[in-house]
Scaffold this motif. Structure first.
Motif, PDB file in Angstrom:
ATOM      1  N   ASN A  14      61.394 -39.314 -70.904  1.00  0.00           N
ATOM      2  CA  ASN A  14      61.050 -40.155 -69.764  1.00  0.00           C
ATOM      3  C   ASN A  14      61.696 -39.670 -68.469  1.00  0.00           C
ATOM      4  N   LEU A  15      62.202 -38.430 -68.500  1.00  0.00           N
ATOM      5  CA  LEU A  15      62.856 -37.815 -67.334  1.00  0.00           C
ATOM      6  C   LEU A  15      64.109 -38.574 -66.905  1.00  0.00           C
ATOM      7  N   ASN A  16      64.773 -39.171 -67.894  1.00  0.00           N
ATOM      8  CA  ASN A  16      66.058 -39.802 -67.618  1.00  0.00           C
ATOM      9  C   ASN A  16      67.178 -38.828 -67.989  1.00  0.00           C
ATOM     10  N   GLY A  17      68.212 -38.798 -67.168  1.00  0.00           N
ATOM     11  CA  GLY A  17      69.325 -37.902 -67.460  1.00  0.00           C
ATOM     12  C   GLY A  17      70.461 -38.100 -66.482  1.00  0.00           C
ATOM     13  N   ASN A  18      71.641 -37.653 -66.844  1.00  0.00           N
ATOM     14  CA  ASN A  18      72.820 -37.787 -66.002  1.00  0.00           C
ATOM     15  C   ASN A  18      73.601 -36.470 -65.984  1.00  0.00           C
ATOM     16  N   ASP A  19      74.324 -36.296 -64.892  1.00  0.00           N
ATOM     17  CA  ASP A  19      75.237 -35.158 -64.847  1.00  0.00           C
ATOM     18  C   ASP A  19      76.321 -35.353 -65.900  1.00  0.00           C
ATOM     19  N   TRP A  20      76.705 -34.251 -66.533  1.00  0.00           N
ATOM     20  CA  TRP A  20      77.847 -34.272 -67.455  1.00  0.00           C
ATOM     21  C   TRP A  20      79.019 -33.705 -66.670  1.00  0.00           C
ATOM     22  N   ASP A  41      95.353 -11.777 -72.625  1.00  0.00           N
ATOM     23  CA  ASP A  41      96.752 -12.029 -72.299  1.00  0.00           C
ATOM     24  C   ASP A  41      97.544 -12.420 -73.547  1.00  0.00           C
ATOM     25  N   ASP A  42      96.967 -12.149 -74.725  1.00  0.00           N
ATOM     26  CA  ASP A  42      97.582 -12.393 -76.031  1.00  0.00           C
ATOM     27  C   ASP A  42      97.646 -13.872 -76.383  1.00  0.00           C
ATOM     28  N   SER A  43      96.913 -14.714 -75.689  1.00  0.00           N
ATOM     29  CA  SER A  43      96.861 -16.135 -76.046  1.00  0.00           C
ATOM     30  C   SER A  43      95.660 -16.385 -76.962  1.00  0.00           C
ATOM     31  N   THR A  44      95.589 -17.583 -77.518  1.00  0.00           N
ATOM     32  CA  THR A  44      94.538 -17.884 -78.494  1.00  0.00           C
ATOM     33  C   THR A  44      93.685 -19.087 -78.122  1.00  0.00           C
ATOM     34  N   ASP A  45      94.066 -19.816 -77.072  1.00  0.00           N
ATOM     35  CA  ASP A  45      93.351 -21.038 -76.728  1.00  0.00           C
ATOM     36  C   ASP A  45      92.347 -20.797 -75.602  1.00  0.00           C
ATOM     37  N   VAL A  46      91.073 -20.990 -75.899  1.00  0.00           N
ATOM     38  CA  VAL A  46      89.990 -20.842 -74.926  1.00  0.00           C
ATOM     39  C   VAL A  46      89.709 -22.198 -74.303  1.00  0.00           C
ATOM     40  N   ASP A  47      89.578 -22.226 -72.985  1.00  0.00           N
ATOM     41  CA  ASP A  47      89.219 -23.465 -72.290  1.00  0.00           C
ATOM     42  C   ASP A  47      88.285 -23.098 -71.136  1.00  0.00           C
ATOM     43  N   LEU A  48      86.990 -23.277 -71.347  1.00  0.00           N
ATOM     44  CA  LEU A  48      85.989 -22.971 -70.332  1.00  0.00           C
ATOM     45  C   LEU A  48      85.645 -24.265 -69.597  1.00  0.00           C
ATOM     46  N   TYR A  49      85.795 -24.260 -68.283  1.00  0.00           N
ATOM     47  CA  TYR A  49      85.641 -25.494 -67.517  1.00  0.00           C
ATOM     48  C   TYR A  49      84.372 -25.467 -66.673  1.00  0.00           C
ATOM     49  N   PHE A  50      83.623 -26.553 -66.738  1.00  0.00           N
ATOM     50  CA  PHE A  50      82.437 -26.780 -65.904  1.00  0.00           C
ATOM     51  C   PHE A  50      82.668 -28.082 -65.140  1.00  0.00           C
ATOM     52  N   ASP A  51      82.676 -28.048 -63.820  1.00  0.00           N
ATOM     53  CA  ASP A  51      82.907 -29.292 -63.088  1.00  0.00           C
ATOM     54  C   ASP A  51      81.723 -30.244 -63.187  1.00  0.00           C
ATOM     55  N   LYS A  52      80.511 -29.680 -63.325  1.00  0.00           N
ATOM     56  CA  LYS A  52      79.326 -30.535 -63.447  1.00  0.00           C
ATOM     57  C   LYS A  52      78.212 -29.757 -64.128  1.00  0.00           C
ATOM     58  N   ILE A  53      77.575 -30.395 -65.110  1.00  0.00           N
ATOM     59  CA  ILE A  53      76.402 -29.801 -65.761  1.00  0.00           C
ATOM     60  C   ILE A  53      75.237 -30.762 -65.535  1.00  0.00           C
ATOM     61  N   PRO A  54      74.354 -30.433 -64.594  1.00  0.00           N
ATOM     62  CA  PRO A  54      73.248 -31.341 -64.275  1.00  0.00           C
ATOM     63  C   PRO A  54      72.159 -31.279 -65.339  1.00  0.00           C
ATOM     64  N   PRO A  55      71.359 -32.336 -65.445  1.00  0.00           N
ATOM     65  CA  PRO A  55      70.225 -32.308 -66.384  1.00  0.00           C
ATOM     66  C   PRO A  55      69.167 -31.324 -65.906  1.00  0.00           C
TER      67      PRO A  55
END
Length: 414
Positions: free
Chosen positions: A68-74, A91-105
């Motif tokens: 129905n074309l409904n959606g929200n930014d994540w 850098d020899d670390s193991t923790d991945v953290d990929l950041y997105f400030d906004k993912i629009p529909p």
């Protein structure tokens, strides 16, 4: 954003990895003309990966409208992962953290994308497995009870090849004279500034050593072209420029620079850099006469592994220079002892003194001829650019009590 670099280019920075791989990213393969621009190929499985290979991952996140074309930014989405033992970030670390400030529909199948690089540091598989597997889990600040797990990415290692080590070189500089923070870029660097380096070199591999290791870096100048103005430590121990010592350093002309004063410094004899260990290099240098406005260079570590010669690049180092300096070298005067003198009469010094590199008072050369009144009170050298120069005034003062004169006790010993 298109970087013009291939997706496996080792020079891609973390920032480029965030922005350089949208779903329709392209790069030029160097062939030009028809077919010269191609799309990077990402697969869910990489086969025959060797220890030492750098793997490029891309995470694509789709946020579709409903029917129905409904959606929200994540909002404020973090896609995270704890890498398996066989993989390490660079850098020899193991923790991945990929950041997105906004993912629009979206309507069409065009996702938001992010990337990261990881090194294969071991080809040993976990019991009962045929591949090294990992997934990402994404969560946002809204719809907090919702998480999305990615598809599985598999790496099948080549277990017949020993591979190569991976090095993490986090070289940084600090301008002690100007009071700067640690960085890979120094601004307003002047002649005779004191520069410090700290260079941790870590072998992040879990199964391959680097033998016969050496480190090479570059300087815009060196005071008096004298190695005594360069102090280097490896793992806390100061080393010399005596070729009989191991390790030791050498100073030579930088053949890749247009500046005649630029230097190449090579530390040799550092031995074996064992897997999962770090060598800490420190340097303290007094610069000389710099040339040009900018001096850029990239240090490197070289060595051998499995009969192959290898080289690993560190961070690019940048000096933004302000060539020239103001140097004032006053002399200390000894007027001797006079039994009789007239008021307002003039006396030439009996002798003048200066200081050597160790701060010891020494007579100037040539000595003053008592019969000649001409003598040098100070030497001034101003090699700054015209736009840098400002008017200044020099004054000569005398201690109220001769016993408090500069170097009085020292002069008696000369």
């Amino acid at each position: 954003m298109k970087t013009g670099k291939k997706p496996d280019d080792p020079s891609l920075s973390p920032d480029e990895l965030m922005h350089a791989f949208p779903f329709d990213a392209t790069y030029n393969d160097g062939k030009g003309g028809k077919g010269g621009t191609v799309y990077p190929v990402f697969r869910s499985q990489v086969n025959n990966a060797r220890v030492g290979d750098i793997l490029l991952y891309r995470a694509d996140i789709y946020n579709y409208y409903d029917s129905n074309l409904n959606g929200n930014d994540w909002l404020n989405v973090h896609a995270t992962d704890h890498l398996p033992d066989q993989l390490r970030l660079l850098d020899d670390s193991t923790d991945v953290d990929l950041y997105f400030d906004k993912i629009p529909p979206i309507h069409d199948p065009t996702p938001m994308s992010h990337g990261f690089k990881a090194a294969l540091v071991s080809n040993q598989l976990d019991p009962g497995t045929t591949a090294i597997s990992n997934t990402l889990v994404a969560k946002g600040s809204n719809f907090a009870d919702t998480s999305v797990r990615s598809t599985i990415a598999n790496v099948v290692p080549d277990q017949t090849n020993h591979g190569t080590p991976n090095l993490y070189i986090n070289n940084q500089m600090q301008n002690v004279t100007q009071g700067s923070d640690w960085s890979t870029t120094l601004n307003d660097v002047r002649d005779n500034d004191e520069i410090k380096y700290r260079i941790p070199v870590r072998n992040i591999s879990r199964q391959v050593n680097l033998d016969n290791s050496s480190y090479t870096f570059y300087l815009p100048s060196l005071k008096d072209n004298d190695p005594k103005n360069l102090k280097i430590k490896v793992d806390g121990q100061e080393i010399s420029n005596d070729s009989k010592d191991s390790p030791h350093f050498t100073v030579s002309k930088d053949q890749n620079s247009d500046s005649k004063n630029a230097k190449q410094v090579t530390i040799t004899g550092m031995g074996t850099l064992q897997q999962q260990t770090t060598k800490n290099i420190e340097a303290d240098v007094i610069l000389g006469a710099n040339q040009g406005k900018t001096f850029k260079s990239t240090p490197k570590v070289t060595g051998t592994a499995n009969d192959s010669s290898l080289a690993f690049a560190g961070n690019e180092e940048t000096y933004n220079l302000k060539p020239g300096s103001l140097s004032i070298m006053p002399n200390s005067f000894d007027y001797g002892t006079y039994a009789y003198f007239k008021k307002n009469s003039a006396f030439a010094p009996y002798n003048t003194y200066t200081f050597d590199q160790d701060g010891k008072v020494i007579p100037t050369s040539p000595r003053i001829n008592p019969g000649v009144r001409d003598y040098t009170a100070a030497t001034i050298q101003d090699t700054r650019g015209t736009d840098e120069r400002q008017p200044y005034r020099l004054t000569l003062s005398q201690a109220a009590d001769n016993n408090n004169g500069l170097g009085n006790d020292q002069l008696k010993k000369c």
